[in-house]
Design an enzyme around this catalytic site. Sequence first.
Site, PDB file in Angstrom:
ATOM      1  N   SER A  28       0.865  -1.162   0.000  1.00  0.00           N
ATOM      2  CA  SER A  28       0.000   0.000   0.000  1.00  0.00           C
ATOM      3  C   SER A  28       0.909   1.221   0.000  1.00  0.00           C
ATOM      4  O   SER A  28       1.727   1.378   0.907  1.00  0.00           O
ATOM      5  CB  SER A  28      -0.878  -0.023   1.253  1.00  0.00           C
ATOM      6  OG  SER A  28      -1.589   1.187   1.379  1.00  0.00           O
ATOM      7  N   LYS A  58      -1.062  -1.111  -4.451  1.00  0.00           N
ATOM      8  CA  LYS A  58      -2.264  -0.328  -4.118  1.00  0.00           C
ATOM      9  C   LYS A  58      -1.812   1.098  -3.860  1.00  0.00           C
ATOM     10  O   LYS A  58      -0.832   1.313  -3.149  1.00  0.00           O
ATOM     11  CB  LYS A  58      -2.925  -0.940  -2.884  1.00  0.00           C
ATOM     12  CG  LYS A  58      -3.843  -0.030  -2.095  1.00  0.00           C
ATOM     13  CD  LYS A  58      -4.546  -0.811  -0.980  1.00  0.00           C
ATOM     14  CE  LYS A  58      -4.619  -0.021   0.307  1.00  0.00           C
ATOM     15  NZ  LYS A  58      -5.241  -0.792   1.411  1.00  0.00           N
ATOM     16  N   LYS A  92      -2.986   5.027  -2.624  1.00  0.00           N
ATOM     17  CA  LYS A  92      -4.010   5.810  -1.946  1.00  0.00           C
ATOM     18  C   LYS A  92      -4.482   6.911  -2.894  1.00  0.00           C
ATOM     19  O   LYS A  92      -3.658   7.519  -3.598  1.00  0.00           O
ATOM     20  CB  LYS A  92      -3.429   6.429  -0.673  1.00  0.00           C
ATOM     21  CG  LYS A  92      -3.064   5.403   0.388  1.00  0.00           C
ATOM     22  CD  LYS A  92      -4.301   4.772   0.992  1.00  0.00           C
ATOM     23  CE  LYS A  92      -3.951   3.860   2.155  1.00  0.00           C
ATOM     24  NZ  LYS A  92      -5.157   3.256   2.762  1.00  0.00           N
ATOM     25  N   ASP A 110      -7.205   2.884  -2.984  1.00  0.00           N
ATOM     26  CA  ASP A 110      -7.918   2.942  -1.697  1.00  0.00           C
ATOM     27  C   ASP A 110      -8.203   4.399  -1.381  1.00  0.00           C
ATOM     28  O   ASP A 110      -7.287   5.210  -1.249  1.00  0.00           O
ATOM     29  CB  ASP A 110      -7.045   2.308  -0.606  1.00  0.00           C
ATOM     30  CG  ASP A 110      -7.755   2.211   0.747  1.00  0.00           C
ATOM     31  OD1 ASP A 110      -8.926   2.644   0.854  1.00  0.00           O
ATOM     32  OD2 ASP A 110      -7.130   1.698   1.698  1.00  0.00           O
ATOM     33  N   GLU A 166     -11.102   0.516  -3.241  1.00  0.00           N
ATOM     34  CA  GLU A 166     -11.359   0.236  -1.827  1.00  0.00           C
ATOM     35  C   GLU A 166     -12.019   1.434  -1.149  1.00  0.00           C
ATOM     36  O   GLU A 166     -11.551   2.561  -1.280  1.00  0.00           O
ATOM     37  CB  GLU A 166     -10.018  -0.102  -1.169  1.00  0.00           C
ATOM     38  CG  GLU A 166     -10.104  -0.601   0.266  1.00  0.00           C
ATOM     39  CD  GLU A 166      -8.723  -1.005   0.814  1.00  0.00           C
ATOM     40  OE1 GLU A 166      -7.803  -1.297   0.021  1.00  0.00           O
ATOM     41  OE2 GLU A 166      -8.570  -1.008   2.049  1.00  0.00           O
ATOM     42  N   ASP A 192     -13.565  -1.860   3.417  1.00  0.00           N
ATOM     43  CA  ASP A 192     -12.626  -1.944   4.532  1.00  0.00           C
ATOM     44  C   ASP A 192     -13.340  -1.366   5.767  1.00  0.00           C
ATOM     45  O   ASP A 192     -13.975  -2.097   6.538  1.00  0.00           O
ATOM     46  CB  ASP A 192     -11.343  -1.165   4.158  1.00  0.00           C
ATOM     47  CG  ASP A 192     -10.319  -1.043   5.279  1.00  0.00           C
ATOM     48  OD1 ASP A 192     -10.607  -1.429   6.417  1.00  0.00           O
ATOM     49  OD2 ASP A 192      -9.189  -0.535   5.023  1.00  0.00           O
ATOM     50  N   LYS A 241      -9.338  -6.804   8.422  1.00  0.00           N
ATOM     51  CA  LYS A 241      -8.319  -6.362   9.388  1.00  0.00           C
ATOM     52  C   LYS A 241      -8.745  -6.916  10.728  1.00  0.00           C
ATOM     53  O   LYS A 241      -9.854  -6.627  11.192  1.00  0.00           O
ATOM     54  CB  LYS A 241      -8.255  -4.835   9.455  1.00  0.00           C
ATOM     55  CG  LYS A 241      -7.639  -4.200   8.231  1.00  0.00           C
ATOM     56  CD  LYS A 241      -7.633  -2.693   8.316  1.00  0.00           C
ATOM     57  CE  LYS A 241      -6.978  -2.116   7.062  1.00  0.00           C
ATOM     58  NZ  LYS A 241      -7.268  -0.677   6.920  1.00  0.00           N
ATOM     59  N   GLY A 267      -3.666  -3.951   6.342  1.00  0.00           N
ATOM     60  CA  GLY A 267      -2.598  -3.582   7.275  1.00  0.00           C
ATOM     61  C   GLY A 267      -2.906  -2.253   7.935  1.00  0.00           C
ATOM     62  O   GLY A 267      -3.711  -1.464   7.416  1.00  0.00           O
TER      63      GLY A 267
HETATM   64  O1  OSB Z   1      -7.021   1.766   4.663  1.00  0.00           O
HETATM   65  O2  OSB Z   1      -5.806   0.093   4.423  1.00  0.00           O
HETATM   66  C1  OSB Z   1      -5.983   1.199   4.921  1.00  0.00           C
HETATM   67  C2  OSB Z   1      -2.891   2.318   6.874  1.00  0.00           C
HETATM   68  C3  OSB Z   1      -3.483   2.962   7.938  1.00  0.00           C
HETATM   69  C4  OSB Z   1      -4.842   3.068   7.977  1.00  0.00           C
HETATM   70  C5  OSB Z   1      -5.619   2.515   6.967  1.00  0.00           C
HETATM   71  C6  OSB Z   1      -5.050   1.841   5.915  1.00  0.00           C
HETATM   72  C7  OSB Z   1      -3.659   1.779   5.850  1.00  0.00           C
HETATM   73  C8  OSB Z   1      -2.920   1.151   4.762  1.00  0.00           C
HETATM   74  C9  OSB Z   1      -1.527   0.708   5.061  1.00  0.00           C
HETATM   75  O3  OSB Z   1      -3.340   1.077   3.634  1.00  0.00           O
HETATM   76  C10 OSB Z   1      -1.326  -0.742   4.962  1.00  0.00           C
HETATM   77  C11 OSB Z   1       0.010  -1.117   5.550  1.00  0.00           C
HETATM   78  O4  OSB Z   1       0.996  -1.047   4.816  1.00  0.00           O
HETATM   79  O5  OSB Z   1       0.073  -1.473   6.744  1.00  0.00           O
HETATM   80 MG    MG Z   2      -8.199   0.554   3.362  1.00  0.00          MG
END
Ligand code: OSB
Ligand code: MG
Length: 374
Positions: free
Chosen positions: A135, A161, A163, A188, A213, A238, A262, A290
Amino acid sequence: MKVSAITMRELQIPLKQFFETSFGRVTHRRIFLVTVDCEGVEGWGECVAGEGPFFSYEWIETAWVTIREFLAPALLGSTLEGAAHSGRLMGRIRGHNMAKAGLENALWDAEAKQKKLPLWRLLAGTRPEVSSGVSIGIQDSHEQLLEKIQVELDAGYQRIKVKVKPGWDIDVLERIRARWPNIPLSCDANSAYRPSDLERLRKLDDFKLLMIEQPLWEDDIWHHAKLQRELKSSICLDESIHNARDAETAIELGACRIINIKVGRVGGFREAIALHNLCQNSGIPVWCGGMLESGIGRAHNIALSTLPNFSLPGDVSASNRYWSEDIIDPEIEVRSTGTIAVSNQAGLGYEIKKDLINKLTVREETFKRRSAIA
Ligand code: OSB
Ligand code: MG
């Protein structure tokens, strides 16, 4: 198993690089570790609540006081048949899933150690290795983002992925697809769009994304169902999914075709497994999300990812993407095939670096049966 003591620790650890989502940027993590003492066997968990109430209403301070005032007293001194039964004792407390998961997952580690089983076997996992994706947060420039993607592709990660948010979306995806027309790619939004952004979302729909996402509100299912009907790309939920019932609602309404699990968001392994099973029986693939975890939360995520319906690469990646030194030994490594080998040692499967943890700890509280000792 009898719970004789619970310890909470806050560690402050700088991220190697900031991580930015549509809800903000984090440069230092406040890592919240939970330890349970069960008849001399120590179990470790991580509460993934963030630095502020931005991903969800929970954040480190609400989790800390909820454990201190309600969850630790509900568990201390109790005798449990197993970690899966802890949810019943904590059930009177509504919500606060991340706080509950920190405790429940520590109990699973203790139970696995007592039974001399790797945690993933206790969870009934079936895969000896798990698929890893990355991510990548919002960057200061497109060039920086493209450079980061190149590094992760070279390392072998199976899915990228990125953001997104309004204004950091269409141009970004255009640049990525111009350079890599066919890589497995998803985005995402962390709830950055509204139904009135439909035209913008239709443009995202043209980039052959594996999924989009959480485009809409963090507490919404219904509007995602309406949006899914308008898009070719699969929506992945999510933030909106807190338990197996939410998933049932989302699937029946057609609000998504994929779900990100998660373990913190759903309140622990017991519910994560129930959610996984429900999705499996409904033909909905899942993957492990994550939350910028330390090695302890990361090890829990790897164990969960060994269940059979985790058929898409997760956001569980190598320790060295986040930390100059992780608090477990060995650190989590990703092979050039984009996979993580699962440890066969009992419990979490990694040694805990206690000296490093002590060095990074900024506060600590231990509760024993009845009286609280600061
Ligand atoms: O939405 O998946 C998410 C990190 C913090 C809060 C929300 C998210 C995320 C990530 C990071 O996308 C995933 C990672 O590398 O741990
Ligand atoms: Mg997410």
